[in-house]
Design a protein around this motif. Structure first.
Motif, PDB file in Angstrom:
ATOM      1  N   VAL A   1     -16.470 -20.855  27.795  1.00  0.00           N
ATOM      2  CA  VAL A   1     -16.961 -21.477  26.554  1.00  0.00           C
ATOM      3  C   VAL A   1     -17.436 -22.909  26.844  1.00  0.00           C
ATOM      4  O   VAL A   1     -16.899 -23.883  26.310  1.00  0.00           O
ATOM      5  N   PRO A   2     -18.473 -23.047  27.680  1.00  0.00           N
ATOM      6  CA  PRO A   2     -18.955 -24.377  28.038  1.00  0.00           C
ATOM      7  C   PRO A   2     -19.542 -25.152  26.870  1.00  0.00           C
ATOM      8  O   PRO A   2     -19.786 -26.352  26.979  1.00  0.00           O
TER       9      PRO A   2
ATOM     10  N   ALA B   1      -6.913 -18.150  12.038  1.00  0.00           N
ATOM     11  CA  ALA B   1      -7.763 -17.025  11.623  1.00  0.00           C
ATOM     12  C   ALA B   1      -9.249 -17.280  11.836  1.00  0.00           C
ATOM     13  O   ALA B   1     -10.035 -17.306  10.886  1.00  0.00           O
ATOM     14  N   PRO B   2      -9.687 -17.464  13.088  1.00  0.00           N
ATOM     15  CA  PRO B   2     -11.117 -17.693  13.329  1.00  0.00           C
ATOM     16  C   PRO B   2     -11.975 -16.514  12.883  1.00  0.00           C
ATOM     17  O   PRO B   2     -11.575 -15.356  13.006  1.00  0.00           O
ATOM     18  N   ALA B   3     -13.161 -16.832  12.371  1.00  0.00           N
ATOM     19  CA  ALA B   3     -14.149 -15.822  11.982  1.00  0.00           C
ATOM     20  C   ALA B   3     -15.494 -16.223  12.570  1.00  0.00           C
ATOM     21  O   ALA B   3     -15.733 -17.407  12.851  1.00  0.00           O
ATOM     22  N   PRO B   4     -16.413 -15.260  12.783  1.00  0.00           N
ATOM     23  CA  PRO B   4     -17.702 -15.572  13.403  1.00  0.00           C
ATOM     24  C   PRO B   4     -18.426 -16.713  12.707  1.00  0.00           C
ATOM     25  O   PRO B   4     -18.487 -16.781  11.479  1.00  0.00           O
ATOM     26  N   GLY B   5     -18.954 -17.628  13.529  1.00  0.00           N
ATOM     27  CA  GLY B   5     -19.762 -18.735  13.029  1.00  0.00           C
ATOM     28  C   GLY B   5     -18.979 -19.943  12.575  1.00  0.00           C
ATOM     29  O   GLY B   5     -19.572 -20.979  12.263  1.00  0.00           O
TER      30      GLY B   5
ATOM     31  N   CYS C   1     -18.427 -18.574  17.393  1.00  0.00           N
ATOM     32  CA  CYS C   1     -17.424 -19.562  16.981  1.00  0.00           C
ATOM     33  C   CYS C   1     -17.659 -20.882  17.710  1.00  0.00           C
ATOM     34  O   CYS C   1     -17.962 -20.908  18.901  1.00  0.00           O
ATOM     35  N   ARG C   2     -17.503 -21.990  16.966  1.00  0.00           N
ATOM     36  CA  ARG C   2     -17.738 -23.322  17.519  1.00  0.00           C
ATOM     37  C   ARG C   2     -16.475 -24.168  17.375  1.00  0.00           C
ATOM     38  O   ARG C   2     -15.645 -23.901  16.505  1.00  0.00           O
TER      39      ARG C   2
ATOM     40  N   MET D   1     -12.905 -20.292  20.410  1.00  0.00           N
ATOM     41  CA  MET D   1     -14.285 -19.952  20.745  1.00  0.00           C
ATOM     42  C   MET D   1     -14.396 -18.608  21.457  1.00  0.00           C
ATOM     43  O   MET D   1     -15.419 -17.918  21.339  1.00  0.00           O
ATOM     44  N   ARG D   2     -13.373 -18.205  22.169  1.00  0.00           N
ATOM     45  CA  ARG D   2     -13.411 -16.920  22.877  1.00  0.00           C
ATOM     46  C   ARG D   2     -13.304 -15.728  21.936  1.00  0.00           C
ATOM     47  O   ARG D   2     -13.618 -14.597  22.324  1.00  0.00           O
TER      48      ARG D   2
END
Length: 422
Positions: A307-308, A255-259, A283-284, A277-278
């Protein structure tokens, strides 16, 4: 007005947005701030746009710029400071860095190059994605490439349009349409004739430019969607790859979220970290991989897929994670039986953080079963079968089932996670 924040006229630093039309295009408030400033800070080109009536001490930003901000503000504390910025200072501009250093900030924006470009092209801004390549690798543009989308690319210099065209061709978007808009809002404004990326022959022009792209994917190019579960063919790999359907389920559990920051332990081909990251530009992720050959492969996959900024750490966990910044989520895709690994990941998580671990072995499955018994969460078995030819008919070929434990860290934890020496 918030009493804790100074009134605008009491701000120690005023940031003034300036367009390509220079002094002539500034409103009265911006001109007054520049006339009254005792210190004028900006780029050489920006400072050169000011007339002699702006008598403040002129200081050119050093390079690199960002580390110099605190020192310059401290050096001239107590004086009226005006900082010059291109267009809107709070849109990919110096305003962000200044706001992080000094809360008493007054900002006088100017129309940004993006606003000018949208006006010239007739593109509604809410339907356009903006990608900045100023101080950033060109490869990050790849994540924004989707058939039919419109992009405005902020250029680093005169060479950026050529780099954009080369990347589009390499990623299967050669039919895309490109235009370069230079010196927007100024007397030397110019827009190149629209051309297909495959036919882009324009030489480098003015360094103050923006690239407009209407994305068109070549018919034979691999289609990459906007959600997790990219085709396996999108990755260079040696077999160590979380396959597409399991990958989609894994990202759903993470569940990725911004930041947010992800630790990807046992990176393999980097697919989980890359697709994390995409999901959002902020996202990091850090991926930990002990095999240097695979680590290099992860870096190549990250660059190709836009996502370099993915950080790759070569080493074995848990030792390799000891100095990493605290994560918001952790994925363990390999090395579960390493002594102390699961517990180290659990201890690193903040309250509310998520941990997801996948395995195909009975030994690691036993560890996840113990973890589930102690801490709850969800324990599932993911089984995928593919239709394959069987003689003149079609049958199912079963992939190895994957056991997955997914859990969110509660406010209190009474028990450590299990280890191989339990």
């Amino acid at each position: 007005m918030n009493p804790a924040r100074p009134a605008p006229d009491a701000a120690a630093v005023t940031v003034v947005g300036v367009g390509a039309d220079g002094w002539a295009g500034l409103p009265d408030a911006s001109r007054a701030a520049l006339r009254e400033a005792e210190v004028l800070i900006g780029g050489r080109r920006q400072l050169g746009l000011l007339p002699p009536e702006c008598t403040g001490e002129r200081i050119t930003w050093p390079s690199p710029l960002r580390p110099a901000v605190p020192g310059l503000l401290a050096e001239h504390a107590g004086r009226r400071i005006a900082v010059l910025a291109s267009g809107d200072p709070m849109f990919y501009g110096i305003g962000r860095a200044l706001a992080e250093e000094d809360g008493a900030l007054r900002v006088l924006p100017h129309p940004s190059s993006v606003s000018y470009a949208a006006a010239r092209l007739g593109w509604p801004l809410e339907d356009v994605e903006v990608v900045s390549l100023v101080g950033r690798p060109t490869a990050r543009l790849a994540a924004a490439l989707h058939d039919g989308r419109r992009l405005l690319v902020l250029s680093a210099d005169a060479g950026t349009p050529g780099e954009v065209a080369a990347l589009l061709r390499d990623r299967g978007f050669g039919p895309s349409r490109m235009r370069v808009l230079e010196q927007l809002g100024g007397g030397r404004e110019r827009t190149t004739r629209e051309a297909a990326t495959d036919d882009w022959r324009h030489p480098p022009g003015d360094p103050l430019n923006l690239v407009a792209v209407e994305c068109r994917r070549a018919p034979d190019a691999l289609r990459l969607g906007a959600v997790p579960g990219l085709p396996d063919a999108a990755y260079e790999h040696d077999g160590q790859l979380t396959k597409r359907h399991v990958r989609a389920a894994t990202l759903g559990a993470l569940a990725p979220a911004p930041g947010e920051l992800l630790w990807d332990i046992g990176g393999g081909s980097g697919s989980i970290a890359i697709e994390w990251m995409r999901t959002h530009a902020s996202c990091r992720a850090v991926t930990v991989e002990r095999d240097p050959v695979r680590a290099e492969r992860i870096t190549r996959n990250a660059e190709r897929l836009g996502v370099p900024g993915l950080r790759v750490v070569i080493g074995a966990a848990p030792a390799a994670i000891a100095e990493l910044p605290p994560p918001d989520a952790v994925f363990v895709g390999g090395g579960l039986t390493a002594p102390g690994l699961l517990d180290a990941c659990w201890q690193a998580l903040p309250v509310g953080g998520r941990l997801v671990a996948n395995t195909v072995t009975l030994e690691s499955e036993a560890l996840l079963a113990d973890a589930y018994r102690l801490h709850g969460g969800e324990l599932v078995k993911l089984a995928v079968a593919h239709a394959v030819p069987v003689g003149g008919f079609t049958g199912w070929r079963q992939a190895m089932p994957v056991t997955q434990w997914a859990v969110q860290k509660p406010r209190t934890t009474l028990n450590p996670l299990p280890g191989v020496d339990r």
